[in-house]
Design an enzyme around this catalytic site. Structure first.
Site, PDB file in Angstrom:
ATOM      1  N   ASP A   1     -45.253  10.401  35.832  1.00 45.16           N
ATOM      2  CA  ASP A   1     -44.410  11.387  36.511  1.00 45.16           C
ATOM      3  C   ASP A   1     -44.625  12.699  35.760  1.00 45.16           C
ATOM      4  O   ASP A   1     -44.013  12.933  34.717  1.00 45.16           O
ATOM      5  CB  ASP A   1     -42.947  10.959  36.481  1.00 45.16           C
ATOM      6  CG  ASP A   1     -42.038  11.935  37.210  1.00 45.16           C
ATOM      7  OD1 ASP A   1     -42.505  12.589  38.164  1.00 45.16           O
ATOM      8  OD2 ASP A   1     -40.860  12.052  36.827  1.00 45.16           O
TER       9      ASP A   1
ATOM     10  N   GLU B   1     -47.755  11.056  40.843  1.00 41.40           N
ATOM     11  CA  GLU B   1     -47.034  11.652  41.964  1.00 41.40           C
ATOM     12  C   GLU B   1     -47.807  12.847  42.511  1.00 41.40           C
ATOM     13  O   GLU B   1     -48.359  13.635  41.750  1.00 41.40           O
ATOM     14  CB  GLU B   1     -45.649  12.093  41.487  1.00 41.40           C
ATOM     15  CG  GLU B   1     -44.696  12.438  42.599  1.00 41.40           C
ATOM     16  CD  GLU B   1     -43.290  12.650  42.064  1.00 41.40           C
ATOM     17  OE1 GLU B   1     -42.487  11.715  42.184  1.00 41.40           O
ATOM     18  OE2 GLU B   1     -43.013  13.733  41.531  1.00 41.40           O
TER      19      GLU B   1
ATOM     20  N   ASP C   1     -37.175  10.405  34.430  1.00 40.80           N
ATOM     21  CA  ASP C   1     -38.630  10.627  34.434  1.00 40.80           C
ATOM     22  C   ASP C   1     -39.365   9.319  34.138  1.00 40.80           C
ATOM     23  O   ASP C   1     -40.449   9.066  34.672  1.00 40.80           O
ATOM     24  CB  ASP C   1     -39.037  11.665  33.376  1.00 40.80           C
ATOM     25  CG  ASP C   1     -38.500  13.050  33.654  1.00 40.80           C
ATOM     26  OD1 ASP C   1     -38.298  13.387  34.835  1.00 40.80           O
ATOM     27  OD2 ASP C   1     -38.276  13.796  32.685  1.00 40.80           O
TER      28      ASP C   1
END
Length: 191
Positions: A7, A67, A140
């Site tokens: 992330d 992501e 996160d």
């Protein structure tokens, strides 16, 4: 198979390493790289690159899941995030990892069954899917773990979930799993 989920962020980058050696999910390692906001952006990117390079050497993943970029209101933040993503992607390619990118909605859908799930709901499902005693912090980290799990679900598909607490057998899908595990359900925040 071992998957590294990332992330990305220019001040905080979450990571999660998940394996499926025996047909079950297993969390091998997770954490967050917290970067000094006083350092230059290129210096922070260098720290992310070096830390993740060491992690890849240590855990030997076969795949990297990251992501996709999104553009919010702050274009400058989006550009910085894009630079971090580029460094992570370049590292993955350099290290010979299979690379998959997923939109946040796709990750949420794969892990919770709802594309509009909250970060807290994702964290709850990650905890349940891995049979963890507590929710990894901060969000996160659970987002990164969810990216790794999403990649496994999309590319392997037949991995078993841990049994819900108190259940004698595996349920028939997410609805039954959630019904059997009410303590793991996180309601969305009311605005």
């Amino acid at each position: 198979m071992i998957v590294l989920g990332i992330d990305p962020g220019s001040l905080s980058t979450g990571y999660g390493v998940v394996s499926t050696d025996d047909g079950r999910y297993r969390l091998l390692e997770c954490g967050v790289l917290r970067l000094n906001p006083g350092k230059s952006h290129p210096a922070r990117i260098g720290e992310i690159f070096e830390a993740l390079d060491c992690l890849i050497s240590r855990v030997q993943p076969g795949r990297l899941s990251i992501e996709t970029a999104f553009v919010g209101r702050n274009v400058q933040s989006a550009l910085k995030l894009g630079q971090v993503r580029g460094a992570v992607i370049a590292l993955g390619v350099h290290r010979g990892l299979m690379l998959h990118e997923y939109a946040p909605r796709e990750v949420k859908l794969a892990v919770t069954g709802r594309g509009g799930a909250s970060k807290e709901q994702v964290a709850g499902m990650v905890t349940a899917m891995l049979g963890l005693g507590s929710v990894p912090k901060p969000l996160d980290v659970t987002d990164a773990i969810a990216l790794a799990l999403c990649d496994m679900l999309r590319n392997e598909g037949n991995v078993s979930l841990p049994k819900a607490k108190g259940s004698s057998r595996r349920g028939n899908g997410w609805a039954e799993f959630v019904k059997a595990s009410p303590d793991l359900v996180v309601e969305p925040l009311k605005h």
